[in-house]
Motif scaffolding. Structure first.
Motif, PDB file in Angstrom:
ATOM      1  N   THR A 499       0.578  -1.271   0.475  1.00  0.00           N
ATOM      2  CA  THR A 499      -0.148  -0.449   0.322  1.00  0.00           C
ATOM      3  C   THR A 499       1.083   1.669   0.399  1.00  0.00           C
ATOM      4  OG1 THR A 499      -0.188  -0.223   2.628  1.00  0.00           O
ATOM      5  CG2 THR A 499      -2.078  -1.245   0.906  1.00  0.00           C
ATOM      6  N   ASP A 500       2.068   1.364  -0.216  1.00  0.00           N
ATOM      7  CA  ASP A 500       3.147   2.073   0.244  1.00  0.00           C
ATOM      8  C   ASP A 500       3.069   2.902  -1.393  1.00  0.00           C
ATOM      9  OD1 ASP A 500       4.216   1.656   2.243  1.00  0.00           O
ATOM     10  OD2 ASP A 500       6.239   0.658   1.828  1.00  0.00           O
ATOM     11  N   THR A 501       2.745   4.057  -1.281  1.00  0.00           N
ATOM     12  CA  THR A 501       2.886   5.029  -2.664  1.00  0.00           C
ATOM     13  C   THR A 501       3.649   4.685  -3.912  1.00  0.00           C
ATOM     14  OG1 THR A 501       1.698   6.690  -1.827  1.00  0.00           O
ATOM     15  CG2 THR A 501       2.125   7.745  -3.855  1.00  0.00           C
ATOM     16  N   ALA A 502       2.768   4.326  -4.600  1.00  0.00           N
ATOM     17  CA  ALA A 502       4.067   3.670  -5.919  1.00  0.00           C
ATOM     18  C   ALA A 502       4.206   5.671  -7.233  1.00  0.00           C
ATOM     19  CB  ALA A 502       3.083   3.190  -6.592  1.00  0.00           C
ATOM     20  N   TYR A 503       3.460   5.751  -7.594  1.00  0.00           N
ATOM     21  CA  TYR A 503       3.573   7.401  -8.425  1.00  0.00           C
ATOM     22  C   TYR A 503       2.403   8.075  -7.511  1.00  0.00           C
ATOM     23  CZ  TYR A 503      -0.427   5.480 -11.138  1.00  0.00           C
ATOM     24  OH  TYR A 503      -1.138   5.392 -11.681  1.00  0.00           O
ATOM     25  N   ILE A 504       2.418   9.814  -8.744  1.00  0.00           N
ATOM     26  CA  ILE A 504       1.299  11.046  -7.574  1.00  0.00           C
ATOM     27  C   ILE A 504       1.189  11.179  -9.460  1.00  0.00           C
ATOM     28  CG2 ILE A 504       1.272  12.715  -6.955  1.00  0.00           C
ATOM     29  CD1 ILE A 504       2.692  11.838  -4.405  1.00  0.00           C
ATOM     30  N   ALA A 518      -2.577  10.558  -5.541  1.00  0.00           N
ATOM     31  CA  ALA A 518      -1.843   8.962  -4.510  1.00  0.00           C
ATOM     32  C   ALA A 518      -1.837   8.065  -5.516  1.00  0.00           C
ATOM     33  CB  ALA A 518      -1.438   9.127  -3.223  1.00  0.00           C
ATOM     34  N   VAL A 519      -0.972   6.546  -5.981  1.00  0.00           N
ATOM     35  CA  VAL A 519      -1.718   5.406  -6.837  1.00  0.00           C
ATOM     36  C   VAL A 519      -0.704   4.737  -5.757  1.00  0.00           C
ATOM     37  CG1 VAL A 519      -1.973   4.003  -8.162  1.00  0.00           C
ATOM     38  CG2 VAL A 519      -2.566   6.474  -8.947  1.00  0.00           C
ATOM     39  N   SER A 520      -1.318   3.753  -5.299  1.00  0.00           N
ATOM     40  CA  SER A 520      -0.365   2.688  -4.036  1.00  0.00           C
ATOM     41  C   SER A 520      -0.194   1.525  -5.306  1.00  0.00           C
ATOM     42  CB  SER A 520      -1.213   2.190  -3.090  1.00  0.00           C
ATOM     43  OG  SER A 520      -2.192   1.163  -3.778  1.00  0.00           O
ATOM     44  N   LYS A 521       1.106   1.146  -4.972  1.00  0.00           N
ATOM     45  CA  LYS A 521       2.313  -0.181  -5.587  1.00  0.00           C
ATOM     46  C   LYS A 521       0.130  -0.735  -5.777  1.00  0.00           C
ATOM     47  CE  LYS A 521       6.175   0.846  -3.735  1.00  0.00           C
ATOM     48  NZ  LYS A 521       7.482   0.444  -2.916  1.00  0.00           N
ATOM     49  N   VAL A 522       0.140  -1.581  -4.719  1.00  0.00           N
ATOM     50  CA  VAL A 522      -0.844  -2.378  -5.052  1.00  0.00           C
ATOM     51  C   VAL A 522      -2.085  -2.381  -6.329  1.00  0.00           C
ATOM     52  CG1 VAL A 522      -2.528  -2.343  -3.112  1.00  0.00           C
ATOM     53  CG2 VAL A 522      -2.005  -4.382  -4.231  1.00  0.00           C
ATOM     54  N   ALA A 523      -2.761  -0.819  -6.038  1.00  0.00           N
ATOM     55  CA  ALA A 523      -3.662  -0.108  -6.841  1.00  0.00           C
ATOM     56  C   ALA A 523      -2.927  -0.338  -7.836  1.00  0.00           C
ATOM     57  CB  ALA A 523      -3.757   0.880  -6.086  1.00  0.00           C
ATOM     58  N   MET A 524      -1.500   0.523  -8.352  1.00  0.00           N
ATOM     59  CA  MET A 524      -1.635   0.542  -9.575  1.00  0.00           C
ATOM     60  C   MET A 524      -1.383  -1.027 -10.302  1.00  0.00           C
ATOM     61  SD  MET A 524       2.449   1.809 -10.962  1.00  0.00           S
ATOM     62  CE  MET A 524       3.480   0.723  -9.777  1.00  0.00           C
ATOM     63  N   LEU A 525      -0.217  -2.193  -9.478  1.00  0.00           N
ATOM     64  CA  LEU A 525      -0.782  -3.345 -10.095  1.00  0.00           C
ATOM     65  C   LEU A 525      -1.917  -4.126 -11.161  1.00  0.00           C
ATOM     66  CD1 LEU A 525       1.410  -5.959 -10.701  1.00  0.00           C
ATOM     67  CD2 LEU A 525       0.960  -6.754  -8.863  1.00  0.00           C
ATOM     68  N   THR A 526      -3.268  -3.617  -9.477  1.00  0.00           N
ATOM     69  CA  THR A 526      -4.880  -4.637  -9.907  1.00  0.00           C
ATOM     70  C   THR A 526      -4.782  -3.975 -10.469  1.00  0.00           C
ATOM     71  OG1 THR A 526      -4.607  -4.655  -7.302  1.00  0.00           O
ATOM     72  CG2 THR A 526      -6.443  -4.360  -8.706  1.00  0.00           C
ATOM     73  N   HIS A 527      -4.613  -2.531 -10.863  1.00  0.00           N
ATOM     74  CA  HIS A 527      -6.210  -1.524 -12.549  1.00  0.00           C
ATOM     75  C   HIS A 527      -4.921  -2.345 -13.917  1.00  0.00           C
ATOM     76  CE1 HIS A 527      -5.963   2.135 -14.673  1.00  0.00           C
ATOM     77  NE2 HIS A 527      -7.226   1.718 -14.616  1.00  0.00           N
ATOM     78  N   CYS A 528      -3.425  -2.570 -13.476  1.00  0.00           N
ATOM     79  CA  CYS A 528      -3.371  -2.857 -14.805  1.00  0.00           C
ATOM     80  C   CYS A 528      -3.435  -4.082 -15.247  1.00  0.00           C
ATOM     81  CB  CYS A 528      -1.516  -3.236 -14.722  1.00  0.00           C
ATOM     82  SG  CYS A 528      -0.664  -1.204 -14.749  1.00  0.00           S
ATOM     83  N   GLN A 529      -3.745  -5.535 -13.764  1.00  0.00           N
ATOM     84  CA  GLN A 529      -4.912  -6.566 -14.146  1.00  0.00           C
ATOM     85  C   GLN A 529      -6.283  -6.486 -15.009  1.00  0.00           C
ATOM     86  OE1 GLN A 529      -3.864  -7.866 -10.093  1.00  0.00           O
ATOM     87  NE2 GLN A 529      -2.152  -8.141 -10.302  1.00  0.00           N
ATOM     88  N   ALA A 530      -7.043  -5.592 -14.201  1.00  0.00           N
ATOM     89  CA  ALA A 530      -7.774  -5.049 -14.317  1.00  0.00           C
ATOM     90  C   ALA A 530      -8.447  -4.563 -16.307  1.00  0.00           C
ATOM     91  CB  ALA A 530      -8.761  -3.997 -13.496  1.00  0.00           C
ATOM     92  N   LEU A 531      -7.110  -3.781 -16.445  1.00  0.00           N
ATOM     93  CA  LEU A 531      -7.094  -3.983 -17.823  1.00  0.00           C
ATOM     94  C   LEU A 531      -6.838  -4.520 -18.968  1.00  0.00           C
ATOM     95  CD1 LEU A 531      -5.075  -0.134 -17.783  1.00  0.00           C
ATOM     96  CD2 LEU A 531      -8.021  -0.265 -17.636  1.00  0.00           C
ATOM     97  N   SER A 532      -5.609  -5.615 -18.037  1.00  0.00           N
ATOM     98  CA  SER A 532      -5.908  -6.903 -18.849  1.00  0.00           C
ATOM     99  C   SER A 532      -6.847  -7.650 -19.214  1.00  0.00           C
ATOM    100  CB  SER A 532      -4.419  -7.706 -18.887  1.00  0.00           C
ATOM    101  OG  SER A 532      -3.488  -6.673 -18.610  1.00  0.00           O
ATOM    102  N   GLN A 533      -7.427  -7.507 -18.047  1.00  0.00           N
ATOM    103  CA  GLN A 533      -8.800  -8.944 -18.244  1.00  0.00           C
ATOM    104  C   GLN A 533      -9.381  -8.037 -19.198  1.00  0.00           C
ATOM    105  OE1 GLN A 533      -9.592 -10.398 -14.866  1.00  0.00           O
ATOM    106  NE2 GLN A 533     -12.198 -10.502 -15.193  1.00  0.00           N
ATOM    107  N   ALA A 534     -10.035  -6.304 -18.933  1.00  0.00           N
ATOM    108  CA  ALA A 534     -11.465  -6.130 -20.154  1.00  0.00           C
ATOM    109  C   ALA A 534     -10.908  -5.986 -20.973  1.00  0.00           C
ATOM    110  CB  ALA A 534     -11.474  -4.762 -18.877  1.00  0.00           C
ATOM    111  N   CYS A 535      -9.729  -5.434 -21.214  1.00  0.00           N
ATOM    112  CA  CYS A 535      -9.717  -5.840 -22.927  1.00  0.00           C
ATOM    113  C   CYS A 535      -8.494  -6.368 -23.413  1.00  0.00           C
ATOM    114  CB  CYS A 535      -8.135  -4.622 -22.907  1.00  0.00           C
ATOM    115  SG  CYS A 535      -9.269  -2.752 -22.197  1.00  0.00           S
TER     116      CYS A 535
END
Length: 1428
Positions: A499-504, A518-535
């Motif tokens: 949950t540490d911040t990855a980027y702002i 602020a986007v956390s490291k887990v949010a950044m990864l989960t978002h990439c996974q969700a986009l990979s699945q949706a697209c």
């Protein structure tokens, strides 16, 4: 033209690109027409042939930018003409190019304006001084290299509303995907030019009219009309002052005038006078009863009728075995195993590949940068950066490779990247707000490239400029040659995503504030996974990205998700798009790309330029992601693009709109459809319903319809619901528009460094109708407004940041832009350079539209366009514009990506620094919440009630209208109406005469009681005997020579004091005729009083300061118009201001000076003076000498001494005589403490002896001591026998060299101020008016001011007439001026809104009421400074 002998389509590609660039520069206003032709001729010179050119009309306008090009003959003329038509209009530098293009909407605007065609009204053209035409210099241009996909920073949004079952408001039949190729509506086509209306004949001012419903104006915010007296125990809200309403020089009532300007105003009023819909005031609700009208809500307002919405779940987020534990781990994997696989291809300015960055190179360079950041920036013992520190990334949009390395280098070093735009100058729009972002994120170091660093603005010494509002930064160049290769044993630390911040990611709010999400490291990864699945992203695919790679979709897809899935990204910078709009289509064709990431703008540009490339194929695309597909106006762009490129292999099902926000990240995206399946449905919604927040099928007026497309389903692993956009986050009903809130691991988690605003956005718990939370999980506000349609499809109709809330209705700024652009703008304004925002004026939001005018636009074209925009927005949206301004080309502040900086534009507007070349203000059409003065019951009734109670009145005599008001529900809310004494309607009296007429047994009996609220807020009633009435009327008759043949005009309140005597008694005694004008009538007909004086040749008139101030401020600039209408004031020999205060010399002098041009004699204006104990002590006569003026030393005055000085002396105060002392009146100046008479050089209390003195106070307590002290007191020495009355006012008498009518030397009485209101500070006596005069001139934004003391502290209350940003500027200025001129330290400075300082009906400040309101915390100040 140089190209007449040239076939443009046959020219080499690079020449065509040069021509396209020139066309672009011309359309953006970057070069003049002459410069354009010169450069174009130079480029084409080598290719010119000698054949005679075919005829070509260079002046004929091409179709609008929105039209699809039509096939034409293949000769060179039409070729070049077509080239210009398809290239020129569609690429202006703004963000709002063609996202608002809609043939349906254009036709709707045409139809709406057609209704106005038949009226044939001549629209008034503005009259301007020639210098106003000078265009401002072109500045603030964005160099191509530093701008990328022109984002919709300034884009706004709208809201919608309710209805029955969801299926009824979705139109299941798919619209035809073809787009009409006809030119967008040129609204002036086919219309003859309107003829100018004939000038009406001049006529005299009519007799005093009694208008029913005056038009309200707020053009004079500081003007003070008649006021309401307040009882001492009433709650003072300070809103009792009547607003000055200039009546448009009588033209609103149809009175013809010969003035050129007023004729134009009449034309405009006629144009806008169309009672075709209920006024907006019906929707306005506010609690400012005293000043703001609160009408009943319209019962026909649509309301939501559906059930409460149920949260919508996205599909489960699948678990894939080879998904990395962190994004950096994915890069490490591909860098090691697929090192030669391409990660990124960058293009040069011509659209050709510049370099390709492999995953191996990306990994190695990122590791080198991470090592350098952590180990090589400082000395050996000093580590400059530590994990968790924030670092700014400053890279141009033309260099994605350097940005990728910097971003991933920061992730590997575990420092937090904060990507921002490249600053261009110290005066960049929004620069200080970027500084706020850097400051709130604690950024002290910036990464950039060598080329970018060289291009940054420098000081003369070569140092990088300190940008406005920025913290001091250390700049680090990240080119490979400056990086250090790490030792073999050094490896970056890659922990599992936490949950540490990855980027702002930066985000600009509606007000312009730039915050960091602020986007956390887990949010950044989960978002990439969700986009990979949706697209459904696959390894090795190719993606073409046209968006800005530093934020939003460009970053999420093009930089992050692409690396996770080993996707090859082709990055197309904005500069390439400007030169070659087809470049992204060509890249899709060449690389057989599977996915493209674009905006509606890119679709339109490619569609306009597609004839240059006939062999392109889009058959490889499986997803065309439209990043701004949530914009309601994206539908037409998608349809038009499909219509053109379906022949090039584009499949309808690949178009995938999506909805995103910086806070919630990707909210929803349409998944690619199955070939051959029916396309998603469209919703055709009523704009009227949307403005009320409900969803309704548009069935009535097709002109007011909005067609929206879905943005697909909720993201995998997310939970979404719709809540009310304002107030508690209550769940909406199914047919209600609300804000989309999302619960997901893949979203932002805070505004970095701003914990206060974070909670309201990132920690929202929705509640049901009863206010109970629906659960414990927090949701994130997306800022998107929309609803859930059938099949759980998400529809977005706008954004919170573009929402304009006017009179309780919501309007979307984007919708207003679309309507304005549908009013053929090509000749007048740049399509991409329009800003829409709202400003708060008079307790409501007011809509302002600002656009950049083309340099070659004529005044007539501009004004015609502005007038049509007013009509179109009025018809389509049922809302009035407050202001429509056109500014010179290239003068609006720009965002770094080329769009208009809305908040900076608004700020310039509020500061008066916009410098428009054309402006149209329309306050009459949109300020609909001003109540008429008599409805001010909450302020007046308590006074009436108290007078009735104190006087023990047996009955109330009043009119039929007022009888209804006294017994109304509104009155019942303020007083107990059941306890009124008998109410007798004087409109319905018996016609029989009484058998006997009452005669008082003696003259000393009470004739009437005179009640008044003093300036200290005390309600006092005095007893006036029959003898006093006769004596006073006799004195007035002698002083003013009032005979039966005379006419006088009275314009002041008739309720008490000398005003009542003049209004009701004097004419009966003297037999003269009185023309009575209630001051309230002037608020609707400002010229009524002066016009009456002129028409009836009045010699003597009486008025109040409120009336004089109203005329000075409202008519001061209209003397030429009044003169043209025949107003002549040379007949007036005496204009007396009736007051109980020190004469206002500045106001009377301004009045005399302003109306001198109408013949008013400078000697005519004088003042009267009275008090509670004697209603008329001084009154300027007709035979006495003119009032004299003296200058006294203010320092002496504080010691109760009178020292006369010369005019202009330091610390001098001008005082004017308060009128000639009336016959029979004796005045003496007395020491209020010792009660002994004072000499000429002393300031003392004014005592009076007169046959028309009041006989005492009328009270229910019978305070006999007070009676004797005030009405029957004696001097302590000198003449101890005479009975005197104490006025309570300080003044002095000066014997002048002038003689009066009897031949004696004239004694002049000078009133300085009320004894009760003087301030005892530092052992000295101060008069509030003197301090207030100093305060009011301390700053141009200070309107009225008032002072009082509180626990020995001096409190200054100042009304702020300008922008609220000036509020804090006033504090030091007020403190300085009072210290400098009065030697006092101000304890408290209170800055309030205009109209807060209460003023009574005589125009006198109620300082004690203001003090009570301040102490009771009822002022609602803008700012309070305690100078302790």
């Amino acid at each position: 033209m140089a190209e007449r002998g040239v076939d443009v389509s046959a020219l080499p590609q690079e020449v065509r690109e040069q021509l396209a660039e020139l066309d672009l520069e011309l359309s953006e206003g970057d070069i003049t027409q002459k410069g354009y032709e010169k450069k174009r001729a130079k480029v084409l010179a080598p290719y010119l042939t000698q054949t005679p050119p075919p005829a070509y009309d260079a002046q004929s306008p091409g179709p609008s930018s929105a039209s699809a090009p039509e096939p034409g003959p293949s000769n060179s003329s039409s070729s070049s003409s077509r080239h210009r038509r398809t290239r020129r209009p569609h690429r202006s530098s703004g963000t709002r190019d063609e996202r608002y293009r809609s043939d349906i909407h254009t036709e709707a605007v045409q139809a709406a304006l057609a209704k106005h065609k038949e009226e044939k009204m001549a629209l008034p053209m503005p009259t301007k001084r020639r210098s106003a035409y000078v265009q401002s210099p072109v500045d603030n241009c964005t160099p191509p290299d530093s701008s990328s996909s022109s984002d919709d920073e300034a884009v706004s949004s709208e809201s919608t509303g309710p209805q029955q079952s969801p299926d009824t408001w979705i139109n299941s039949s798919l619209h035809g995907s073809s787009t009409s190729s006809s030119a967008s509506s040129t609204l002036s086509h086919g219309e003859s030019r309107p003829t100018q209306a004939p000038q009406p004949q001049s006529q005299q001012v009519p007799p005093p009219p009694t208008p029913a419903h005056p038009p309200h104006s707020h053009s004079q915010p500081s003007a003070r009309g008649s006021r309401v007296d307040l009882p001492p125990n009433a709650v003072v809200r300070g809103m009792s002052r009547g607003q000055s309403r200039s009546s448009m020089m009588e033209t609103a009532d149809g009175v013809p005038v010969s003035s050129r300007v007023s004729t134009k105003i009449q034309q405009l009023l006629n144009t806008l006078k169309r009672p075709k819909r209920p006024p907006l005031s019906e929707y306005f609700m506010d609690d400012q009863e005293e000043i703001v009208e609160v009408p009943q809500a319209d019962p026909n307002t649509p309301k939501p009728e559906g059930r409460q919405i149920i949260p919508v779940k996205g599909e489960p987020l699948g678990v894939v075995s080879n998904w990395p534990p962190a994004l950096q781990a994915a890069l490490a994997r591909w860098g090691a195993t697929q090192g030669k696989s391409p990660a990124l291809t960058a293009l040069d300015i011509t659209g050709k590949p510049l370099y390709t960055l492999t995953f191996g190179k990306l990994w190695s360079r990122s590791v080198k940068l991470a090592y350098t950041l952590l180990n090589k920036l400082g000395t050996k013992n000093e580590q400059i950066l530590k994990p968790g520190d924030r670092v700014a990334l400053v890279y141009p949009n033309s260099d994605p490779g350097m940005f990728w390395v910097a971003f991933y280098g920061c992730l590997l070093a575990e420092v937090i990247p904060v990507p921002i735009e490249v600053p261009l100058s110290r005066k960049d729009a929004g620069s200080s707000q970027v500084g706020f972002l850097l400051g709130s994120c604690g950024v002290g170091l910036a990464l950039t490239s060598e080329i970018c660093l060289k291009g940054l603005p420098k000081t003369p010494t070569g140092e990088i400029l300190q940008f406005k509002g920025w913290p001091r930064l250390k700049w680090v160049v990240t080119d490979s040659k400056y990086l250090t290769k790490p030792s073999k044993d050094w490896q970056p630390h890659i922990p599992t995503a936490n949950t540490d911040t990855a980027y702002i990611e930066y985000k600009a709010s509606k007000e312009g504030t730039v915050m960091g999400v602020a986007v956390s490291k887990v949010a950044m990864l989960t978002h990439c996974q969700a986009l990979s699945q949706a697209c459904n992203y696959c390894e090795g695919e190719t993606l073409v990205n046209v968006l800005d790679f530093k934020k939003d979709m460009g970053l999420w897809h093009g930089v992050l998700t692409s690396v996770m899935n080993r996707i090859h990204t082709i990055s197309v910078p904005y500069a390439v798009m400007k030169a070659c709009p087809l470049s992204w289509v060509q890249r899709v064709h060449i690389h057989k790309a599977r996915v493209a990431l674009v905006k509606c703008r890119d679709l339109h540009w490619a569609m306009m330029a597609h004839r240059d490339q006939r062999d392109t194929s889009l058959a490889s695309l499986r997803m065309l992601i439209v990043a701004d597909g949530a914009n309601p106006w994206s539908v037409s762009s998608c349809d038009a693009f499909l219509n053109v490129f379906q022949a090039h292999g584009l499949k309808p099902e690949v178009i995938c709109p999506c909805a995103t926000s910086p806070e919630a990240m990707t909210v929803a995206i349409r998944r690619p459809g199955v070939p051959g399946a029916p396309l998603p449905a469209r919703a055709i919604l009523s704009m009227t319903g949307l403005s009320h927040g409900v969803i309704r099928v548009n069935t009535e007026d097709k002109n007011s319809a909005l067609t929206v497309q879905d943005v697909g389903h909720v993201m995998p692993g997310a939970l979404m619901c719709i809540v009310k956009p304002d107030g508690p986050p209550m769940l909406c009903k199914t047919d209600e528009i609300g804000e989309i809130v999302v619960n997901s691991r893949a979203g932002g988690n805070m505004y970095y460094g701003l914990h206060g605003v974070t909670k309201n956005t990132f920690e929202v718990i929705p509640v049901n109708a009863s206010g109970t939370p629906i659960g414990e999980i927090p949701f994130v506000r997306s800022g998107l407004l929309g609803f859930v349609g059938p099949g759980s499809l998400i529809f977005v109709v706008g954004k919170n940041e573009g929402l304009l809330l006017v009179s309780g209705r919501r309007h979307n700024a984007d919708d207003l832009v679309a309507t304005a652009l549908a009013v053929e703008p090509v000749k007048t304004v740049y399509r991409g350079r329009i800003a829409v925002f709202s400003v708060t004026v008079f307790y409501d939001e007011r809509i302002v539209i600002v656009a950049e005018q083309r340099p070659d636009a004529s005044e007539e074209d501009s004004f015609q366009w502005m007038s049509r925009v007013l009509q179109a927005i009025d018809s389509i949206h049922q809302v009035g514009l407050y202001c429509l301004a056109l500014v010179p080309a290239n003068t609006l502040p720009k965002t770094p990506l080329g769009g208009i900086h809305i908040s900076d534009t608004k700020q310039l507007f509020l500061e008066g620094a916009l410098h428009p070349c054309n402006i149209l203000m329309c306050p009459h059409t949109c300020v609909t919440n001003m109540p008429p003065h008599p409805q001010n019951l909450s302020a007046t009734l308590p006074t009436v009630r108290m007078i009735i109670d104190v006087s023990k009145a047996a009955c109330i005599l009043t009119t039929q209208v007022l009888t209804k008001i006294l017994r109304s529900k509104e009155a019942a809310a303020t007083v107990n109406i059941k306890t009124w004494p008998i109410i007798i309607d004087t409109d319905d009296l018996p016609r029989k005469r009484p058998p006997t007429i009452y005669k008082p047994p003696n003259a000393e009996m009470i004739a009437y009681l005179d009640f008044s609220v003093s300036t200290t807020g005390m309600l006092t009633g005095v007893k006036i005997s029959h003898a006093a009435v006769s004596a006073l009327c006799r004195s007035i008759k002698l002083q003013c020579e009032l005979y039966s043949s005379r006419q006088i005009t009275i314009c002041l309140d008739p309720y008490c004091g000398l005003g009542f005597v003049l209004w009701c008694l004097a004419s009966v005694y003297s037999g003269h005729q009185s023309i009575l004008i209630p001051p309230m009538e002037l608020e609707s007909s400002l010229t009524l009083w002066l016009g009456t004086l002129s028409q009836y040749r009045i010699r003597d008139t009486f008025c109040s300061y409120s009336v004089m101030e109203l005329c000075t401020k409202g008519l001061g600039g209209q003397t030429d118009m009044l003169k043209a209408r025949g107003v002549n004031l040379s007949c007036v020999r005496s204009c007396v201001v009736v007051a109980e205060e020190r004469p206002r010399l500045a106001l009377t002098h301004s009045f005399s000076k302003l109306f001198k041009d109408l013949g008013l004699s400078m000697r005519a204006v004088s003042t009267a003076f009275g008090s509670r104990v004697n209603l008329a002590i001084c009154l300027q006569g007709t035979t006495g000498p003119d009032p004299s003026t003296v200058y006294v030393d203010m320092k002496s005055l504080r010691h109760d001494r009178v020292r006369l000085v010369e005019r202009g002396a330091p610390q001098s105060l001008p005082l004017v005589e308060s009128g000639t002392i009336l016959p029979g009146v004796r005045v003496i100046i007395v020491n209020p403490e010792t009660r002994g008479p004072l000499g000429d050089s002393h300031l003392g209390e004014i005592w009076v002896n007169s046959p028309h003195n009041a006989t005492g106070y009328y009270t229910i307590y019978g305070e006999e001591n007070l009676q004797a002290d005030h009405f029957n007191t004696k001097l302590s020495f000198g003449d101890p026998q005479t009975l005197w009355a104490r006025t309570g006012y300080l003044g002095f008498v000066k014997r002048t060299e002038l003689t009066d009518s009897s031949g004696d030397r004239h004694d002049a009485l000078f009133v300085v101020g009320s004894l009760d209101e003087t301030l005892e500070l530092r052992g000295l006596r101060y008069h509030p008016i003197d301090i207030e005069t100093s305060v009011s001139r301390a700053h141009r934004s200070i309107g009225e001011s008032a002072v009082f003391t509180w626990t020995n502290l001096l409190v200054v209350v100042a009304e702020l007439c300008g922008s609220e940003q000036d509020a804090l500027d006033l504090v030091p200025l007020v403190t300085n001026v009072v210290l400098e001129e009065h030697h006092l330290i101000v304890g408290v400075v209170v800055i309030v809104d205009p109209g807060v300082i209460p003023i009574n009906s005589r125009g006198e400040k109620q300082r004690m009421h203001l003090r009570d309101s301040f102490l009771a915390d009822q002022l609602d100040p803008i700012y309070v400074a305690y100078n302790m």
